[in-house]
Design a protein around this motif. Structure first.
Motif, PDB file in Angstrom:
ATOM      1  N   LEU A   1       0.853  -1.193   0.000  1.00 14.79           N
ATOM      2  CA  LEU A   1       0.000   0.000   0.000  1.00 14.79           C
ATOM      3  C   LEU A   1       0.887   1.241   0.000  1.00 14.79           C
ATOM      4  CD1 LEU A   1      -2.585   1.702   0.442  1.00 14.79           C
ATOM      5  CD2 LEU A   1      -2.385   1.189   2.883  1.00 14.79           C
ATOM      6  N   ALA A   2       0.738   2.082  -1.044  1.00 14.84           N
ATOM      7  CA  ALA A   2       1.492   3.341  -1.092  1.00 14.84           C
ATOM      8  C   ALA A   2       0.798   4.333  -0.162  1.00 14.84           C
ATOM      9  CB  ALA A   2       1.524   3.873  -2.524  1.00 14.84           C
ATOM     10  N   LEU A   3       1.393   4.534   0.997  1.00 17.67           N
ATOM     11  CA  LEU A   3       0.775   5.377   2.021  1.00 17.67           C
ATOM     12  C   LEU A   3       1.195   6.834   1.788  1.00 17.67           C
ATOM     13  CD1 LEU A   3      -1.083   5.023   4.479  1.00 17.67           C
ATOM     14  CD2 LEU A   3       0.935   4.684   5.894  1.00 17.67           C
TER      15      LEU A   3
ATOM     16  N   LEU B   1      12.737   5.670  -1.171  1.00 15.37           N
ATOM     17  CA  LEU B   1      13.545   6.898  -1.122  1.00 15.37           C
ATOM     18  C   LEU B   1      14.451   7.047  -2.338  1.00 15.37           C
ATOM     19  CD1 LEU B   1      14.454   6.924   2.681  1.00 15.37           C
ATOM     20  CD2 LEU B   1      12.558   8.052   1.514  1.00 15.37           C
ATOM     21  N   LYS B   2      14.456   6.065  -3.204  1.00 23.07           N
ATOM     22  CA  LYS B   2      15.205   6.123  -4.479  1.00 23.07           C
ATOM     23  C   LYS B   2      16.591   6.745  -4.292  1.00 23.07           C
ATOM     24  CE  LYS B   2      11.041   6.255  -7.348  1.00 23.07           C
ATOM     25  NZ  LYS B   2       9.966   6.411  -6.365  1.00 23.07           N
ATOM     26  N   LEU B   3      17.422   6.090  -3.489  1.00 27.38           N
ATOM     27  CA  LEU B   3      18.747   6.645  -3.190  1.00 27.38           C
ATOM     28  C   LEU B   3      19.609   6.743  -4.454  1.00 27.38           C
ATOM     29  CD1 LEU B   3      19.712   4.854   0.167  1.00 27.38           C
ATOM     30  CD2 LEU B   3      18.294   6.880  -0.201  1.00 27.38           C
TER      31      LEU B   3
ATOM     32  N   ASP C   1      -3.850  10.512 -12.420  1.00 24.68           N
ATOM     33  CA  ASP C   1      -2.702  10.800 -13.285  1.00 24.68           C
ATOM     34  C   ASP C   1      -1.918   9.576 -13.757  1.00 24.68           C
ATOM     35  OD1 ASP C   1      -1.578  10.071 -10.935  1.00 24.68           O
ATOM     36  OD2 ASP C   1      -0.350  11.859 -10.675  1.00 24.68           O
ATOM     37  N   GLN C   2      -2.346   8.377 -13.405  1.00 27.47           N
ATOM     38  CA  GLN C   2      -1.656   7.186 -13.911  1.00 27.47           C
ATOM     39  C   GLN C   2      -2.138   6.954 -15.347  1.00 27.47           C
ATOM     40  OE1 GLN C   2       0.786   5.580 -12.647  1.00 27.47           O
ATOM     41  NE2 GLN C   2       0.622   5.393 -10.424  1.00 27.47           N
ATOM     42  N   LYS C   3      -1.187   6.980 -16.298  1.00 25.58           N
ATOM     43  CA  LYS C   3      -1.583   6.913 -17.702  1.00 25.58           C
ATOM     44  C   LYS C   3      -1.727   5.465 -18.206  1.00 25.58           C
ATOM     45  CE  LYS C   3      -1.079  11.451 -18.816  1.00 25.58           C
ATOM     46  NZ  LYS C   3      -1.274  11.876 -17.423  1.00 25.58           N
TER      47      LYS C   3
ATOM     48  N   LEU D   1       2.683  -5.831  -5.929  1.00 29.63           N
ATOM     49  CA  LEU D   1       1.842  -4.829  -6.590  1.00 29.63           C
ATOM     50  C   LEU D   1       1.718  -3.622  -5.669  1.00 29.63           C
ATOM     51  CD1 LEU D   1       1.138  -7.489  -8.071  1.00 29.63           C
ATOM     52  CD2 LEU D   1      -1.152  -6.604  -8.376  1.00 29.63           C
ATOM     53  N   VAL D   2       2.112  -2.457  -6.182  1.00 31.85           N
ATOM     54  CA  VAL D   2       1.999  -1.239  -5.387  1.00 31.85           C
ATOM     55  C   VAL D   2       0.688  -0.549  -5.755  1.00 31.85           C
ATOM     56  CG1 VAL D   2       2.992   1.028  -4.912  1.00 31.85           C
ATOM     57  CG2 VAL D   2       4.507  -0.930  -5.323  1.00 31.85           C
ATOM     58  N   ILE D   3      -0.158  -0.384  -4.763  1.00 33.62           N
ATOM     59  CA  ILE D   3      -1.441   0.286  -5.005  1.00 33.62           C
ATOM     60  C   ILE D   3      -1.627   1.347  -3.929  1.00 33.62           C
ATOM     61  CG2 ILE D   3      -3.938  -0.001  -5.336  1.00 33.62           C
ATOM     62  CD1 ILE D   3      -3.479  -2.918  -6.017  1.00 33.62           C
ATOM     63  N   GLY D   4      -1.950   2.558  -4.358  1.00 36.20           N
ATOM     64  CA  GLY D   4      -2.123   3.643  -3.399  1.00 36.20           C
ATOM     65  C   GLY D   4      -3.539   4.151  -3.331  1.00 36.20           C
ATOM     66  N   ARG D   5      -3.827   5.141  -4.163  1.00 36.64           N
ATOM     67  CA  ARG D   5      -5.108   5.845  -4.071  1.00 36.64           C
ATOM     68  C   ARG D   5      -6.364   4.974  -4.117  1.00 36.64           C
ATOM     69  NH1 ARG D   5      -2.917  10.201  -8.173  1.00 36.64           N
ATOM     70  NH2 ARG D   5      -1.720   8.331  -8.686  1.00 36.64           N
ATOM     71  N   PRO D   6      -6.393   3.931  -4.945  1.00 34.39           N
ATOM     72  CA  PRO D   6      -7.626   3.122  -4.929  1.00 34.39           C
ATOM     73  C   PRO D   6      -7.949   2.571  -3.536  1.00 34.39           C
ATOM     74  CG  PRO D   6      -6.317   2.570  -6.850  1.00 34.39           C
ATOM     75  CD  PRO D   6      -5.464   3.470  -5.999  1.00 34.39           C
TER      76      PRO D   6
HETATM   77  O1  C5P Z   1      -1.885   5.994  -5.894  1.00 34.64           O
HETATM   78  P1  C5P Z   1      -1.156   5.106  -6.857  1.00 34.64           P
HETATM   79  O2  C5P Z   1      -1.696   3.699  -6.886  1.00 34.64           O
HETATM   80  O3  C5P Z   1      -1.017   5.705  -8.226  1.00 34.64           O
HETATM   81  O4  C5P Z   1       0.296   5.006  -6.224  1.00 34.64           O
HETATM   82  C1  C5P Z   1       1.374   4.432  -6.881  1.00 34.64           C
HETATM   83  C2  C5P Z   1       2.629   4.613  -6.091  1.00 34.64           C
HETATM   84  O5  C5P Z   1       3.726   4.101  -6.848  1.00 34.64           O
HETATM   85  C3  C5P Z   1       2.970   6.057  -5.757  1.00 34.64           C
HETATM   86  O6  C5P Z   1       3.589   6.075  -4.464  1.00 34.64           O
HETATM   87  C4  C5P Z   1       3.966   6.455  -6.825  1.00 34.64           C
HETATM   88  O7  C5P Z   1       4.883   7.416  -6.395  1.00 34.64           O
HETATM   89  C5  C5P Z   1       4.668   5.128  -7.113  1.00 34.64           C
HETATM   90  N1  C5P Z   1       5.220   5.000  -8.467  1.00 34.64           N
HETATM   91  C6  C5P Z   1       4.446   5.135  -9.618  1.00 34.64           C
HETATM   92  N2  C5P Z   1       4.994   4.994 -10.856  1.00 34.64           N
HETATM   93  C7  C5P Z   1       6.286   4.736 -10.977  1.00 34.64           C
HETATM   94  C8  C5P Z   1       7.084   4.566  -9.854  1.00 34.64           C
HETATM   95  C9  C5P Z   1       6.505   4.711  -8.592  1.00 34.64           C
HETATM   96  O8  C5P Z   1       3.247   5.370  -9.533  1.00 34.64           O
HETATM   97  N3  C5P Z   1       6.793   4.578 -12.188  1.00 34.64           N
END
Ligand code: C5P
Length: 228
Positions: free
Chosen positions: A7-9, A60-62, A184-186, A202-207
């Motif tokens: 979860l993208a917090l 943090l993408k160092l 804004d995710q295209k 799987l990274v999921i945030g806003r949903p």
């Molecule tokens: O809210 P959402 O599901 O779009 O969140 C996606 C997360 O993944 C955000 O924290 C965003 O910064 C990250 N991310 C992304 N696209 C990338 C790399 C990272 O959306 N190419």
């Protein structure tokens, strides 16, 4: 590995963060913390999230000189982060030092290649003859060969990365949506698609953040991940 959910917090402060975490029940998920929270709330927040039983993904993408990245990775290990992103464009020596710094710990290093915000202009800026795809693959291959544990990529690139990179690695994919969304995710993919292509996290945030019943949605995502 069985696919996991991160979860993208991406919220403003600890209060908001805990109000969301308290709605998640006992679902085993990873919590991804980016600049927004980490710069304000720091390691204290990470420790509290760990205490609640979640894995922590520090995004943090160092990208710095090798010694500085080495110290950054050591600090991430110390505060108990489970995953940490680094920029593969930081170079081989930087990645080697990052790998050295996490040795003996459970921290997984995830390499970021070409950011999705970049286009052909960026290639001109770098002065490379590679296409965006070629550059991303080259960076990912190099990172994995040096011991970086995983790569962050679009769900649409997972299959090619998994085919081209012979060594095992964790594929982390943002850009996941359940249906057509207007944010804004295209280029978005469904969780089913991402898993079928080979995504491991799987990274999921806003949903999830916006969902009325976050716990139920996470349960549903877990069902999808198990059955895909
Ligand atoms: O809210 P959402 O599901 O779009 O969140 C996606 C997360 O993944 C955000 O924290 C965003 O910064 C990250 N991310 C992304 N696209 C990338 C790399 C990272 O959306 N190419």
């Amino acid at each position: 590995m069985e696919p996991k959910l991160a979860l993208a917090l991406d919220v403003e402060n600890q209060e908001e963060a805990f109000s969301i975490l308290d709605q998640l029940g006992n679902e085993k998920i990873i919590i991804k913390i980016g600049y927004l929270l980490f710069i304000k709330e720091g390691s204290d927040l990470i420790k509290k999230i760990k205490k609640k039983g979640f894995e922590v993904f520090l995004d943090l993408k160092l990208h710095d000189i090798p010694n500085t990245v080495y110290n950054g990775v050591k600090s991430a290990v110390e505060i108990g982060a489970d995953y940490l992103t680094i920029h593969t464009l930081g170079g081989k020596e930087m990645m080697e030092k990052a790998v050295e710094a996490k040795r003996g710990s459970d921290l997984k290093l995830l390499g970021v290649t070409v950011l999705t915000s970049h286009n052909e202009d960026y290639l001109k800026y770098l002065g490379t003859r590679y296409s965006l795809d070629q550059l991303a693959l080259k960076l990912a291959k190099t990172a994995v060969s040096l011991g970086v544990d995983g790569i962050v990529s679009s769900p649409f690139e997972v299959r090619r990365l998994k085919e081209e990179i012979k060594k095992e690695f964790i594929c982390v994919t943002p850009g996941i949506r359940f249906s057509n969304s207007d944010d804004d995710q295209k280029r978005v993919a469904t969780p089913e698609f991402a898993v079928k292509e080979g995504a491991d996290i799987l990274v999921i945030g806003r949903p999830i953040i916006k969902a009325e019943n976050k716990k139920e949605l996470i349960k549903e995502i877990h069902r999808i991940l198990q059955n895909a």
